[in-house]
Motif scaffolding. Structure first.
Motif, mmCIF file in Angstrom:
data_model
loop_
_atom_site.group_PDB
_atom_site.id
_atom_site.type_symbol
_atom_site.label_atom_id
_atom_site.label_comp_id
_atom_site.label_asym_id
_atom_site.label_seq_id
_atom_site.Cartn_x
_atom_site.Cartn_y
_atom_site.Cartn_z
ATOM 1 N N GLY A 164 0.889 -1.269 0.014
ATOM 2 C CA GLY A 164 0.054 -0.087 0.043
ATOM 3 C C GLY A 164 0.860 1.305 -0.151
ATOM 4 O O GLY A 164 0.342 2.269 -0.027
ATOM 5 N N PHE A 165 2.143 1.261 -0.111
ATOM 6 C CA PHE A 165 2.958 2.281 -0.122
ATOM 7 C C PHE A 165 2.882 3.107 -1.474
ATOM 8 O O PHE A 165 2.826 2.441 -2.387
ATOM 9 C CB PHE A 165 4.527 1.934 0.398
ATOM 10 N N ARG A 166 2.804 4.397 -1.159
ATOM 11 C CA ARG A 166 2.690 5.218 -2.816
ATOM 12 C C ARG A 166 3.876 6.246 -2.526
ATOM 13 O O ARG A 166 3.955 6.890 -3.647
ATOM 14 C CB ARG A 166 1.415 5.935 -2.851
ATOM 15 N N GLY A 167 4.586 6.411 -1.532
ATOM 16 C CA GLY A 167 5.557 7.240 -1.375
ATOM 17 C C GLY A 167 6.896 6.660 -1.204
ATOM 18 O O GLY A 167 7.111 6.137 -0.071
ATOM 19 N N LEU A 168 7.905 7.028 -2.063
ATOM 20 C CA LEU A 168 9.156 6.669 -1.737
ATOM 21 C C LEU A 168 10.092 7.475 -1.853
ATOM 22 O O LEU A 168 10.187 8.315 -2.871
ATOM 23 C CB LEU A 168 9.646 5.492 -2.944
ATOM 24 N N SER A 169 11.072 7.622 -1.003
ATOM 25 C CA SER A 169 12.149 8.569 -0.758
ATOM 26 C C SER A 169 13.331 8.027 -1.447
ATOM 27 O O SER A 169 13.880 6.848 -0.672
ATOM 28 C CB SER A 169 12.235 9.161 0.537
ATOM 29 N N ILE A 170 13.802 8.328 -2.378
ATOM 30 C CA ILE A 170 14.985 7.621 -3.020
ATOM 31 C C ILE A 170 16.221 8.359 -3.413
ATOM 32 O O ILE A 170 15.798 9.773 -3.781
ATOM 33 C CB ILE A 170 14.664 6.654 -4.135
ATOM 34 N N ALA A 171 17.133 8.177 -3.635
ATOM 35 C CA ALA A 171 18.501 8.868 -4.123
ATOM 36 C C ALA A 171 18.001 9.304 -5.610
ATOM 37 O O ALA A 171 17.316 8.501 -6.541
ATOM 38 C CB ALA A 171 19.552 7.866 -4.151
ATOM 39 N N PRO A 172 18.280 10.482 -6.041
ATOM 40 C CA PRO A 172 18.013 11.041 -7.284
ATOM 41 C C PRO A 172 18.380 10.122 -8.528
ATOM 42 O O PRO A 172 17.547 10.113 -9.600
ATOM 43 C CB PRO A 172 18.433 12.518 -7.325
ATOM 44 N N PRO A 173 19.573 9.622 -8.559
ATOM 45 C CA PRO A 173 19.711 8.705 -9.919
ATOM 46 C C PRO A 173 18.845 7.543 -10.218
ATOM 47 O O PRO A 173 18.875 7.018 -11.045
ATOM 48 C CB PRO A 173 21.294 8.170 -9.424
ATOM 49 N N LEU A 174 18.128 7.168 -8.793
ATOM 50 C CA LEU A 174 17.242 5.920 -9.090
ATOM 51 C C LEU A 174 15.889 6.404 -9.490
ATOM 52 O O LEU A 174 15.230 5.343 -9.747
ATOM 53 C CB LEU A 174 16.950 5.260 -7.703
ATOM 54 N N ILE A 175 15.590 7.686 -9.686
ATOM 55 C CA ILE A 175 14.222 8.268 -10.004
ATOM 56 C C ILE A 175 13.597 7.606 -11.337
ATOM 57 O O ILE A 175 12.706 6.964 -11.408
ATOM 58 C CB ILE A 175 13.986 9.559 -9.679
ATOM 59 N N PRO A 176 14.499 7.670 -12.304
ATOM 60 C CA PRO A 176 14.222 7.234 -13.916
ATOM 61 C C PRO A 176 13.805 5.835 -13.644
ATOM 62 O O PRO A 176 12.682 5.362 -14.217
ATOM 63 C CB PRO A 176 15.196 7.625 -14.549
ATOM 64 N N ALA A 177 14.692 5.095 -13.212
ATOM 65 C CA ALA A 177 14.207 3.600 -13.412
ATOM 66 C C ALA A 177 13.230 3.006 -12.401
ATOM 67 O O ALA A 177 12.270 2.213 -12.863
ATOM 68 C CB ALA A 177 15.649 2.648 -12.908
ATOM 69 N N THR A 178 13.000 3.880 -11.248
ATOM 70 C CA THR A 178 11.848 3.590 -10.368
ATOM 71 C C THR A 178 10.777 3.986 -11.190
ATOM 72 O O THR A 178 9.675 3.196 -11.090
ATOM 73 C CB THR A 178 11.999 4.381 -9.125
ATOM 74 N N LYS A 179 10.549 5.004 -11.722
ATOM 75 C CA LYS A 179 9.288 5.657 -12.456
ATOM 76 C C LYS A 179 9.225 4.472 -13.447
ATOM 77 O O LYS A 179 7.834 4.008 -13.995
ATOM 78 C CB LYS A 179 9.509 6.797 -13.132
ATOM 79 N N ASP A 180 9.977 3.801 -14.281
ATOM 80 C CA ASP A 180 9.887 3.055 -15.275
ATOM 81 C C ASP A 180 9.276 1.715 -14.639
ATOM 82 O O ASP A 180 8.360 1.070 -15.332
ATOM 83 C CB ASP A 180 11.274 2.748 -16.119
ATOM 84 N N LEU A 181 9.820 1.386 -13.517
ATOM 85 C CA LEU A 181 9.136 0.063 -12.845
ATOM 86 C C LEU A 181 7.969 0.264 -12.565
ATOM 87 O O LEU A 181 7.114 -0.409 -12.746
ATOM 88 C CB LEU A 181 10.213 -0.251 -11.656
#
Length: 181
Positions: A164-181
């Motif tokens: 049920g999580f919808r907010g992830l705080s991640i390192a900026p370099p991981l954002i594109p791959a995380t969005k794609d996933l």
């Protein structure tokens, strides 16, 4: 010096040990909040009373300053006690963040930076996932964000979404791959 700094005065325990420093920080944050949208996150909450005390200090400081609009105040859930009493802590919080790195080490009783026990530091261990499920279920309508290494792991993100999580705080370099996933 403390015999075990990870179980000593850190986070909110350190803040509450020096209330004049907390008040100085809150004054600066309240002043900043009049010019910029900010959120205040209180680290290492373990007990409801500690979050309640910080809320009281924030409100008292704001009254002294004549400030009516308060920035959102959040609790960092990093201990098993906070995870298991999150509904109580949420009553004094506008939002919640889960520090998975500390929550993992306190849940599994292994230091995350201790190479001698690194094989036991398993941030997607079933016990941790169960705690995360409790947090998301008992947070009510509060926004809950995952912070820590777990939120940026591609293999863990589907499990976090299922919980049920919808907010992830991640390192900026991981954002594109995380969005794609």
């Amino acid at each position: 010096p403390e015999p075990n700094p990870l179980l000593g005065k850190r986070g909110v325990l350190l803040l509450l040990a020096f209330p004049h420093l907390v008040e100085t920080q809150l004054r600066a944050l309240l002043k900043l909040s009049q010019q910029q949208a900010i959120r205040i996150l209180v680290p290492m909450i373990a007990l409801e009373r500690d979050m309640c005390k910080i809320r009281e200090l924030l409100e008292a400081t704001a009254r002294e300053m004549g400030q009516e609009n308060l920035p959102p105040l959040g609790a960092m859930i990093e201990t098993p006690s906070a995870a298991l009493t999150v509904a109580d802590i949420a009553r004094h919080s506008d939002f919640l963040c889960i520090g998975t790195n500390d929550l993992t080490q306190y849940t599994l009783a292994v230091g995350r930076d201790d190479a001698t026990v690194s094989e036991y530091y398993i941030d997607d261990h079933p016990a941790l996932l169960r705690l995360l499920g409790i947090i998301i279920q008992e947070a009510g309508d509060k926004s809950v964000t995952i912070c820590g290494e777990l939120g940026g792991r591609e293999d863990a993100i589907p499990s976090l979404l299922r919980l049920g999580f919808r907010g992830l705080s991640i390192a900026p370099p991981l954002i594109p791959a995380t969005k794609d996933l």
